[in-house]
Design a protein around this motif. Structure first.
Motif, PDB file in Angstrom:
ATOM      1  N   VAL A  36     -28.332   8.878 -23.878  1.00 39.48           N
ATOM      2  CA  VAL A  36     -29.682   9.017 -24.596  1.00 39.48           C
ATOM      3  C   VAL A  36     -30.636   8.005 -23.986  1.00 39.48           C
ATOM      4  O   VAL A  36     -30.335   6.922 -23.370  1.00 39.48           O
ATOM      5  N   ALA A  37     -31.834   8.336 -23.631  1.00 40.38           N
ATOM      6  CA  ALA A  37     -32.962   7.450 -23.262  1.00 40.38           C
ATOM      7  C   ALA A  37     -34.188   7.495 -24.250  1.00 40.38           C
ATOM      8  O   ALA A  37     -34.657   8.617 -24.367  1.00 40.38           O
ATOM      9  N   THR A  80     -23.910 -10.604 -32.754  1.00 39.02           N
ATOM     10  CA  THR A  80     -23.510  -9.954 -31.746  1.00 39.02           C
ATOM     11  C   THR A  80     -23.338  -8.193 -31.808  1.00 39.02           C
ATOM     12  O   THR A  80     -22.292  -7.848 -32.400  1.00 39.02           O
ATOM     13  N   ARG A  81     -24.115  -7.224 -31.384  1.00 35.56           N
ATOM     14  CA  ARG A  81     -24.114  -5.836 -31.655  1.00 35.56           C
ATOM     15  C   ARG A  81     -24.195  -5.235 -30.387  1.00 35.56           C
ATOM     16  O   ARG A  81     -24.855  -5.810 -29.222  1.00 35.56           O
ATOM     17  N   ARG A  82     -23.461  -4.310 -30.150  1.00 35.48           N
ATOM     18  CA  ARG A  82     -23.788  -3.460 -28.895  1.00 35.48           C
ATOM     19  C   ARG A  82     -25.105  -2.721 -28.827  1.00 35.48           C
ATOM     20  O   ARG A  82     -25.824  -2.526 -29.905  1.00 35.48           O
ATOM     21  N   PRO A  83     -25.555  -2.636 -27.696  1.00 34.98           N
ATOM     22  CA  PRO A  83     -26.951  -2.071 -27.454  1.00 34.98           C
ATOM     23  C   PRO A  83     -26.892  -0.617 -28.168  1.00 34.98           C
ATOM     24  O   PRO A  83     -25.936   0.160 -28.171  1.00 34.98           O
ATOM     25  N   VAL A  84     -28.247  -0.004 -28.706  1.00 38.40           N
ATOM     26  CA  VAL A  84     -28.395   1.138 -29.453  1.00 38.40           C
ATOM     27  C   VAL A  84     -27.797   2.296 -28.336  1.00 38.40           C
ATOM     28  O   VAL A  84     -27.161   3.203 -28.510  1.00 38.40           O
ATOM     29  N   GLU A  85     -28.294   2.236 -27.089  1.00 36.41           N
ATOM     30  CA  GLU A  85     -28.017   3.206 -25.933  1.00 36.41           C
ATOM     31  C   GLU A  85     -26.497   3.212 -26.146  1.00 36.41           C
ATOM     32  O   GLU A  85     -25.945   4.261 -25.364  1.00 36.41           O
ATOM     33  N   GLU A  86     -25.605   2.366 -26.168  1.00 38.03           N
ATOM     34  CA  GLU A  86     -24.318   2.332 -25.991  1.00 38.03           C
ATOM     35  C   GLU A  86     -23.608   2.962 -26.910  1.00 38.03           C
ATOM     36  O   GLU A  86     -22.549   3.583 -26.917  1.00 38.03           O
TER      37      GLU A  86
END
Length: 212
Positions: free
Chosen positions: A205-206, A188-194
């Protein structure tokens, strides 16, 4: 032989393995492959200052285990906390790991022949790319390990005495290696965008993924 895994599969499924089977040996061929993976990592000026100490001797592992257990207990006061259980287990069972690799960084000579002595900060810069390669190599070989530095924070000098390490050599980390109890798998890892910002701290960032 373990089933072959690709690079990104290894990255996405590699876990910190703190529970290992003491009854399944790690072969010399596996240890050599793991260390060779470490030697292939980038390093400053191709100075190649990283050194590896392979420990299998039970008496040595027992001595190190006593130091590591004390370090873990000073850091993790409450073993009942969910995130602490695996670390506490390793603190109790480090000496059961089939092999422990200690990673150190030695002085090197610059282009003028002057000796460059590592600091804790520069040692990390040199050692950790090698260590990440080693962890991925463990994953590829079906083995498990985890990077730990706790022992050096409390018993670095005693560890050096046990291993015969010179004063000017700086600790990188310790890698206990063995057959996993359990297995590698998804995490379980946080989304890259977060966890990523655009241009300045806090700016969302987008990513344009149309050409991916």
């Amino acid at each position: 032989m373990p089933e072959e895994v690709g690079l990104f599969e290894a990255i996405y499924t590699m876990r910190a393995i703190r529970r290992q089977r003491p009854d399944v040996p790690v072969t010399d061929a596996q240890v050599r492959a793991i260390i060779e993976a470490g030697t292939q990592a980038p390093n400053g000026g191709n100075s190649q200052p990283v050194r590896y100490i392979v420990v299998r001797d039970q008496a040595t592992k027992d001595k190190v285990g006593v130091l590591y257990k004390d370090a873990v207990r000073q850091i993790l006061i409450d073993p009942s906390v969910s995130g602490n259980k695996a670390e506490w287990h390793l603190g109790d069972h480090l000496a059961d790991s089939p092999v422990i690799i200690f990673v150190y960084v030695a002085p090197t000579a610059d282009h003028q022949g002057n000796t460059r002595y590592p600091t804790p900060a520069s040692a990390g810069m040199q050692a950790f790319p090698a260590v990440q390669n080693m962890l991925l190599a463990c994953r590829g070989l079906g083995l498990g390990s985890n990077l730990t530095t706790a022992i050096d924070a409390f018993h670095g000098e005693e560890l050096k005495q046990i291993l015969g390490v010179p004063d000017e050599v700086v600790f990188g980390c310790m890698l206990p290696i063995g057959q996993p109890v359990g297995r590698h798998g998804s995490k379980t890892r946080r989304p890259v965008e977060e966890v990523t910002y655009s241009e300045q701290w806090g700016e969302p960032v987008a990513f344009d993924l149309k050409g991916a």
